[in-house]
Design an enzyme around this catalytic site. Sequence first.
Site, mmCIF file in Angstrom:
data_model
loop_
_atom_site.group_PDB
_atom_site.id
_atom_site.type_symbol
_atom_site.label_atom_id
_atom_site.label_comp_id
_atom_site.label_asym_id
_atom_site.label_seq_id
_atom_site.Cartn_x
_atom_site.Cartn_y
_atom_site.Cartn_z
ATOM 1 N N ASP A 1 35.807 29.197 29.260
ATOM 2 C CA ASP A 1 35.268 28.895 27.930
ATOM 3 C C ASP A 1 36.086 29.704 26.923
ATOM 4 O OD1 ASP A 1 34.346 31.497 28.033
ATOM 5 O OD2 ASP A 1 32.235 31.010 27.680
ATOM 6 N N CYS B 1 34.882 33.369 31.936
ATOM 7 C CA CYS B 1 34.176 33.384 30.654
ATOM 8 C C CYS B 1 34.153 34.821 30.170
ATOM 9 C CB CYS B 1 32.790 32.742 30.756
ATOM 10 S SG CYS B 1 31.611 33.550 31.834
ATOM 11 N N THR C 1 31.872 37.250 30.435
ATOM 12 C CA THR C 1 31.417 38.185 31.472
ATOM 13 C C THR C 1 31.666 37.688 32.886
ATOM 14 O OG1 THR C 1 29.268 37.108 31.494
ATOM 15 C CG2 THR C 1 29.512 39.025 30.027
ATOM 16 N N HIS D 1 34.541 38.311 53.923
ATOM 17 C CA HIS D 1 33.188 38.242 54.482
ATOM 18 C C HIS D 1 32.396 37.029 53.984
ATOM 19 C CE1 HIS D 1 32.898 42.843 55.485
ATOM 20 N NE2 HIS D 1 34.012 42.293 55.916
ATOM 21 N N HIS E 1 30.781 36.857 60.399
ATOM 22 C CA HIS E 1 30.518 36.394 59.029
ATOM 23 C C HIS E 1 30.277 34.894 58.971
ATOM 24 C CE1 HIS E 1 31.478 40.391 57.801
ATOM 25 N NE2 HIS E 1 32.673 40.314 58.370
#
Length: 144
Positions: free
Chosen positions: A11, A68, A70, A101, A136
């Site tokens: 964004d 973005c 954050t 993992h 995993h």
Amino acid sequence: MEKLKIAIGCDHGGFDLKQKVIDYLKARDIEFEDFGIYIKEASDYPEIAKQVSAEIAKGKFDKGILICGTGIGMSIVANKFKGIRAALCCDTYSARVSRAHNNANILCLGARVVGEYLALDIVDTWLKTNFEGGRHKKRIDMIE
Ligand code: RB5
């Protein structure tokens, strides 16, 4: 590094960093498609996260990178898609382990949180690390 096809999107908060990540991909001949945004103007991260996540969930791309401000909004949206394991990484250890993992198939970055050079190290680590499988794998199957 295995041959990859990457879907990338951002964004307005992630626009400048996306250009840097694209430069990184081009310099290494890594195939990618840019899902926008293409000009830096206010935009809605759910739209871009949806497009990129849907393409990966359909198997059109191997991995995705969503950026973005954050990385949080992108990761919330991406993880609503079946088969998507999006990891928001702010350090290289998390980037490595999210691949080894968690077999993360989307990397989310917060351009207002990590600086450009750290972000590119995170991308480099994330793309170069393979899923370890083994114990995993069972846990990934449990998510699915
Ligand atoms: C845009 O201002 C900002 O909210 C967005 O880039 C992102 O940080 C959302 O999670």
